[in-house]
Design a protein around this motif. Structure first.
Motif, PDB file in Angstrom:
ATOM      1  N   TYR A 329      -6.177   9.488  11.726  1.00 52.81           N
ATOM      2  CA  TYR A 329      -6.209   9.538  10.254  1.00 52.81           C
ATOM      3  C   TYR A 329      -6.539   8.115   9.804  1.00 52.81           C
ATOM      4  O   TYR A 329      -6.396   7.173  10.587  1.00 52.81           O
ATOM      5  CB  TYR A 329      -4.853  10.001   9.686  1.00 52.81           C
ATOM      6  CG  TYR A 329      -3.677   9.203  10.207  1.00 52.81           C
ATOM      7  CD1 TYR A 329      -3.062   9.535  11.411  1.00 52.81           C
ATOM      8  CD2 TYR A 329      -3.206   8.084   9.526  1.00 52.81           C
ATOM      9  CE1 TYR A 329      -2.009   8.784  11.914  1.00 52.81           C
ATOM     10  CE2 TYR A 329      -2.144   7.328  10.020  1.00 52.81           C
ATOM     11  CZ  TYR A 329      -1.559   7.685  11.216  1.00 52.81           C
ATOM     12  OH  TYR A 329      -0.519   6.945  11.718  1.00 52.81           O
ATOM     13  N   ILE A 332      -3.330   2.914   7.714  1.00 49.08           N
ATOM     14  CA  ILE A 332      -2.629   2.433   6.516  1.00 49.08           C
ATOM     15  C   ILE A 332      -1.998   1.090   6.846  1.00 49.08           C
ATOM     16  O   ILE A 332      -1.123   1.005   7.721  1.00 49.08           O
ATOM     17  CB  ILE A 332      -1.510   3.441   6.117  1.00 49.08           C
ATOM     18  CG1 ILE A 332      -2.115   4.810   5.784  1.00 49.08           C
ATOM     19  CG2 ILE A 332      -0.674   2.891   4.947  1.00 49.08           C
ATOM     20  CD1 ILE A 332      -1.094   5.944   5.714  1.00 49.08           C
ATOM     21  N   HIS A 343      -0.204   6.700   1.077  1.00 47.13           N
ATOM     22  CA  HIS A 343      -1.391   6.750   1.937  1.00 47.13           C
ATOM     23  C   HIS A 343      -2.387   5.686   1.475  1.00 47.13           C
ATOM     24  O   HIS A 343      -3.514   5.979   1.098  1.00 47.13           O
ATOM     25  CB  HIS A 343      -2.027   8.150   1.926  1.00 47.13           C
ATOM     26  CG  HIS A 343      -1.242   9.148   2.723  1.00 47.13           C
ATOM     27  ND1 HIS A 343      -1.535  10.495   2.762  1.00 47.13           N
ATOM     28  CD2 HIS A 343      -0.170   9.010   3.538  1.00 47.13           C
ATOM     29  CE1 HIS A 343      -0.674  11.119   3.550  1.00 47.13           C
ATOM     30  NE2 HIS A 343       0.174  10.232   4.030  1.00 47.13           N
ATOM     31  N   ASP A 360       0.972   2.057   9.278  1.00 48.75           N
ATOM     32  CA  ASP A 360       1.058   3.459   9.707  1.00 48.75           C
ATOM     33  C   ASP A 360      -0.276   3.822  10.341  1.00 48.75           C
ATOM     34  O   ASP A 360      -1.255   4.056   9.632  1.00 48.75           O
ATOM     35  CB  ASP A 360       1.359   4.320   8.465  1.00 48.75           C
ATOM     36  CG  ASP A 360       1.499   5.804   8.774  1.00 48.75           C
ATOM     37  OD1 ASP A 360       1.093   6.235   9.869  1.00 48.75           O
ATOM     38  OD2 ASP A 360       2.021   6.528   7.911  1.00 48.75           O
ATOM     39  N   ASP A 371       1.162   9.138  15.504  1.00 48.00           N
ATOM     40  CA  ASP A 371       1.414   8.821  14.090  1.00 48.00           C
ATOM     41  C   ASP A 371       2.652   7.928  14.075  1.00 48.00           C
ATOM     42  O   ASP A 371       3.781   8.415  14.045  1.00 48.00           O
ATOM     43  CB  ASP A 371       1.650  10.134  13.330  1.00 48.00           C
ATOM     44  CG  ASP A 371       1.792   9.912  11.824  1.00 48.00           C
ATOM     45  OD1 ASP A 371       1.587   8.776  11.368  1.00 48.00           O
ATOM     46  OD2 ASP A 371       2.114  10.890  11.117  1.00 48.00           O
ATOM     47  N   HIS A 447       6.736  16.244  10.239  1.00 44.82           N
ATOM     48  CA  HIS A 447       5.664  17.234  10.379  1.00 44.82           C
ATOM     49  C   HIS A 447       5.372  17.353  11.866  1.00 44.82           C
ATOM     50  O   HIS A 447       5.753  16.487  12.656  1.00 44.82           O
ATOM     51  CB  HIS A 447       4.420  16.824   9.574  1.00 44.82           C
ATOM     52  CG  HIS A 447       3.895  15.440   9.877  1.00 44.82           C
ATOM     53  ND1 HIS A 447       3.133  15.144  10.987  1.00 44.82           N
ATOM     54  CD2 HIS A 447       4.039  14.261   9.218  1.00 44.82           C
ATOM     55  CE1 HIS A 447       2.816  13.860  10.984  1.00 44.82           C
ATOM     56  NE2 HIS A 447       3.377  13.294   9.921  1.00 44.82           N
ATOM     57  N   HIS A 454      -1.136  16.222  10.921  1.00 44.66           N
ATOM     58  CA  HIS A 454      -0.172  17.189  10.382  1.00 44.66           C
ATOM     59  C   HIS A 454      -0.527  18.507  11.055  1.00 44.66           C
ATOM     60  O   HIS A 454      -1.348  19.278  10.571  1.00 44.66           O
ATOM     61  CB  HIS A 454      -0.277  17.295   8.862  1.00 44.66           C
ATOM     62  CG  HIS A 454       0.171  16.042   8.162  1.00 44.66           C
ATOM     63  ND1 HIS A 454       0.196  15.893   6.806  1.00 44.66           N
ATOM     64  CD2 HIS A 454       0.645  14.855   8.650  1.00 44.66           C
ATOM     65  CE1 HIS A 454       0.639  14.680   6.485  1.00 44.66           C
ATOM     66  NE2 HIS A 454       0.913  14.034   7.591  1.00 44.66           N
ATOM     67  N   GLU A 471      10.159  10.243   9.871  1.00 40.09           N
ATOM     68  CA  GLU A 471       9.575   9.107   9.163  1.00 40.09           C
ATOM     69  C   GLU A 471      10.142   8.899   7.754  1.00 40.09           C
ATOM     70  O   GLU A 471       9.430   9.030   6.769  1.00 40.09           O
ATOM     71  CB  GLU A 471       8.061   9.266   9.070  1.00 40.09           C
ATOM     72  CG  GLU A 471       7.589  10.626   8.567  1.00 40.09           C
ATOM     73  CD  GLU A 471       6.070  10.666   8.361  1.00 40.09           C
ATOM     74  OE1 GLU A 471       5.566   9.751   7.692  1.00 40.09           O
ATOM     75  OE2 GLU A 471       5.425  11.598   8.858  1.00 40.09           O
ATOM     76  N   GLU A 494       8.379   5.244  11.462  1.00 43.29           N
ATOM     77  CA  GLU A 494       7.940   6.581  11.892  1.00 43.29           C
ATOM     78  C   GLU A 494       7.788   6.619  13.396  1.00 43.29           C
ATOM     79  O   GLU A 494       7.087   5.794  13.983  1.00 43.29           O
ATOM     80  CB  GLU A 494       6.598   6.911  11.224  1.00 43.29           C
ATOM     81  CG  GLU A 494       6.004   8.228  11.692  1.00 43.29           C
ATOM     82  CD  GLU A 494       4.789   8.651  10.870  1.00 43.29           C
ATOM     83  OE1 GLU A 494       4.106   7.772  10.309  1.00 43.29           O
ATOM     84  OE2 GLU A 494       4.537   9.865  10.800  1.00 43.29           O
TER      85      GLU A 494
HETATM   86  N1  GLY Z   1       0.157   8.961   8.550  1.00 39.89           N
HETATM   87  C1  GLY Z   1       0.370  10.076   7.744  1.00 39.89           C
HETATM   88  C2  GLY Z   1       1.761  10.519   7.831  1.00 39.89           C
HETATM   89  O1  GLY Z   1       2.604   9.746   8.210  1.00 39.89           O
HETATM   90  O2  GLY Z   1       2.076  11.645   7.632  1.00 39.89           O
END
Ligand code: GLY
Ligand code: MN
Ligand code: MN
Length: 537
Positions: A329, A332, A343, A360, A371, A447, A454, A471, A494
Motif C-alpha cells: 500500500y 505513510i 493515511h 506505516d 503492514d 484487519h 486489508h 494497531e 502496528e
Molecule cells: N496501512 C494501512 C493500515 O494500517 O490499515
C-alpha cells in the motif's frame, strides 16, 4: 519422438524462457490448484464461477500504472497478467471428444511485438506447463466458447467495478466482460449491492433482524438509488412479522429472476483466504520480516534533518534489497502533526526535526504484504509528553494482542485496546469522559492481512492460522481541545499477529516497540551515515 519426452522438452524450454535468474519461491502451481478445488467444494451442484483479471489503469499518456493482479484471481491461478478469465465448474463437464474438465483459463495470447514492448507473456503453453491448467485458451476463444451460462442454476462472479476501459485488441478485459454479459443476459440495471442486501433479507432471522435492518439503513442513507428501492425501504420500516414474511417472499422472487449471483464469492473467498496455508505463511512471514528490518534500519539512520521522502526511500530500499517487489500500500511517513492524517501519503516534509515520525509501511513479497507501523522520535529521545502518549498506545496494543485468541470475536482486540486508551486519556486530563476517546483514536484496531493489506475474511470469531494486525493509535492534531503540550503528537504502533492454538504470535516483533528498545537501536550506527551524495544546486 516419445510423447512424454517431447512434453518434457516443451516444459523445460518454457521454464528456461520464464525462469532465468528469477526468483523460484513463488507459490507452486499445486497450491493454486488445491485452492480451486477448495472453491469447487463449496459450490452447490450445477453452478459455475467466473473470475476476471484486474483492469489495467492509465497513469500518464501511454504509460499505465504498474499492473497488479486481482488477489482472488492470483490466489486461484498464479497468473500475473491482465486480460484473463478463469471459469470453475462445480461438476465435471464434457467436451465434444468426451473428455472431462472442471476448469478453464483464458489468457493473453503470445504476441512477439507486444512482448518486446511490455514483457513476456505466458500464453497457453505457459499456462499449461507452469500453472498446471489442462484447459488453457487464448482470450479471444472466450467469446466463441460454447459455455451455456444460462443452463446453470447459478453463475457466481464478482461484480465489475465499472472502471475498466476499451483498449485496442480483440480480447482485452472490456471484450471479455462484454462476452460474459452477452452470454449471461446480464441485466443493464444489475446492482450488486442491491443483490447483496436482498440476500441478507432473504436469509434474515428473528435474532439478526435488528442488525440487518441497521445495516440496510446505513446503505440507504448513503445511496440515492437504493433509497428509491421499494422493498429495501419497506423492510427497514417494517415492524410486523407478516409484513416481513411478505417482503422476504418478494425479495426471493427478485433474486430468482435470473441466475446471476455476485454475493456468494465474497463469502467463500473470504472464508478461504482468512485461513493461511503453510505455503502462504512462508511468504507472508518473509514480507513481515523484511518490513521489520526496514524499521530497524530506519531507526539507525534517522536524523532530524531527514525528509519524510528520504525516510520512505530507506524503508523501500531495504524491501527491494530483499527481493520484495512492491509496497503492499502507499507508504505513510508522517512527521509531527502529519502523523495525525491516518493515511498520509504525501510524505513531503523536508525536515522531520524533533518530532515523532509515524511510519506505516509494508513490503509486498510475491503478492503477500506486511503492514507494520513504528513511531519514533527523530532526534533519538522521546520527550516526556511523547513518552506518556506512546506508552498508552503500547499498553493498548499489548491488551489487543492478548485478546487475539482463537474463538474470541473479531472485535475483541479493538475493545481491549479502546478501553486502555479511554481510561488513560482520562487520567492525563486529555478527555473528560471515555466517550470522547474516539476523537483521538478514530479508527479500527484490526484487519486481516495477506494478499491484500486489508485482506478478505469472515470477520467472525478468530480461527487458527489467521493473520491480523493490531494497531491502536492516538492522534492529537494542532488546535485540539486539550492542553497545547499534547498538540502534534501522533502515535500508532502496528504489528502483524498470527493466531495459533498456542496463542497470538507477533510476526513483526523483531522491530523494537518499547520506548527504551527504540532509543537503544537509534544509538546504533547506520551504513547510511557514510552514504554521502553530491549537493545539487
Ligand atoms: N496501512 C494501512 C493500515 O494500517 O490499515
Ligand atoms: Mn493496518
Ligand atoms: Mn498500517
Amino acid at each position: 519422438m516419445n510423447k512424454f519426452f517431447a512434453f518434457c522438452i516443451v516444459v523445460f524450454s518454457v521454464v528456461l524462457t520464464f525462469a532465468q535468474d528469477s526468483p523460484t519461491d513463488f507459490l507452486p502451481a499445486d497450491f493454486h490448484k488445491e485452492r480451486r478445488a477448495a472453491v469447487r467444494e463449496k459450490m452447490p451442484p450445477n453452478t459455475v464461477a467466473v473470475f476476471f483479471a484486474n483492469a489495467e489503469r492509465n497513469r500518464a499518456n501511454d504509460v499505465d500504472y504498474i499492473y497488479h493482479q486481482d488477489p482472488d484471481f492470483y490466489y486461484l491461478t498464479g497468473y500475473k497478467e491482465p486480460n484473463a478469465v478463469l471459469v470453475l465448474f462445480s461438476d465435471v463437464q464434457e467436451n465434444t471428444e468426451g473428455k472431462g474438465y472442471d476448469e478453464m483459463l483464458y489468457v493473453q495470447e503470445r504476441d512477439p511485438r507486444a512482448e518486446q514492448w511490455n514483457g513476456k507473456r505466458l500464453g497457453i503453453e505457459g499456462a499449461k506447463s507452469l500453472l498446471g491448467f489442462e484447459q488453457a485458451f487464448n482470450g479471444k476463444e472466450f467469446a466463441k466458447s460454447a459455455i451455456d451460462f444460462k443452463a446453470f442454476d447459478k453463475v457466481f462472479f464478482f461484480d465489475f467495478k465499472n472502471d475498466y476501459r476499451d483498449k485496442r485488441g480483440d480480447a482485452d478485459l472490456f471484450e471479455l466482460i462484454k462476452s460474459f454479459k452477452e452470454k449471461t443476459d446480464y441485466p443493464s440495471d444489475f446492482n450488486a449491492t442491491k443483490q447483496r442486501l436482498y440476500s441478507m433479507i432473504a436469509s434474515v432471522t428473528n435474532e439478526n433482524r435488528a442488525t440487518v435492518s441497521q445495516t440496510l439503513k446505513r446503505y440507504l442513507q448513503a445511496d440515492e438509488d437504493l433509497k428509491e428501492d421499494e422493498l429495501l425501504r419497506s423492510f427497514v420500516e417494517a415492524n410486523d412479522d407478516l409484513l416481513i414474511s411478505d417482503i422476504k417472499d418478494k425479495v426471493a422472487l427478485q433474486l430468482d429472476a435470473n441466475n446471476l449471483d455476485s454475493t456468494f464469492l465474497i463469502e467463500i473467498m473470504g472464508a478461504l483466504r482468512e485461513t493461511k496455508t503453510e505455503e502462504e505463511m512462508v511468504l507472508l512471514k518473509k514480507a513481515v520480516e523484511i518490513s521489520a528490518v526496514g524499521q530497524i534500519e530506519v531507526m539507525k539512520a534517522m536524523h532530524p534533518n531527514m525528509s519524510e521522502t528520504e525516510i520512505q526511500g530507506v524503508h523501500e530500499y531495504v524491501y527491494k534489497k530483499y527481493g520484495a517487489e512492491y509496497e503492499g500500500y502507499p507508504s505513510i511517513v508522517g512527521g509531527g502533526n502529519n502523523g495525525c492524517i491516518l493515511h498520509y501519503i504525501e510524505n513531503n516534509k523536508t525536515q522531520v526535526g524533533d518530532d515523532l515520525v509515524l511510519m506505516d509501511l509494508g513490503a509486498e513479497y510475491h503478492g503477500y504484504t506486511a503492514d507494520v507501523t513504528r513511531t519514533i522520535p527523530a532526534n533519538g529521545k522521546f520527550s516526556p509528553e511523547q513518552k506518556l502518549i506512546y506508552d498508552i498506545v503500547y499498553d493498548a496494543q499489548e491488551a489487543g494482542i492478548k485478546a487475539s485468541v482463537i474463538g474470541a470475536p473479531f472485535r475483541a482486540p479493538g475493545e481491549a485496546a479502546s478501553k486502555v486508551v479511554a481510561a488513560r486519556l482520562m487520567d492525563l486530563g486529555i478527555i473528560a469522559n471515555t466517550s470522547e476517546a474516539k476523537t483521538y483514536f478514530p479508527h479500527g484496531t484490526s484487519h486481516y492481512l495477506g494478499l491484500d493489506v486489508h485482506d478478505r475474511g469472515t470477520y467472525e470469531a478468530f480461527k487458527p492460522n489467521t493473520v491480523i494486525t493490531v494497531e491502536p493509535g492516538i492522534y492529537i492534531p494542532e488546535g485540539s481541545d486539550c492542553d497545547k503540550k499534547w498538540w502534534g503528537i501522533a502515535v500508532r504502533i502496528e504489528d502483524d499477529i498470527l493466531i495459533t492454538e498456542d496463542g497470538p504470535v507477533n510476526l513483526s516483533a523483531m522491530a523494537p516497540r518499547t520506548t527504551e528498545a527504540i532509543e537503544d537501536v537509534m544509538k546504533q550506527p547506520s551504513p547510511l551515515d557514510d552514504f554521502l551524495l553530491p549537493k545539487l544546486d
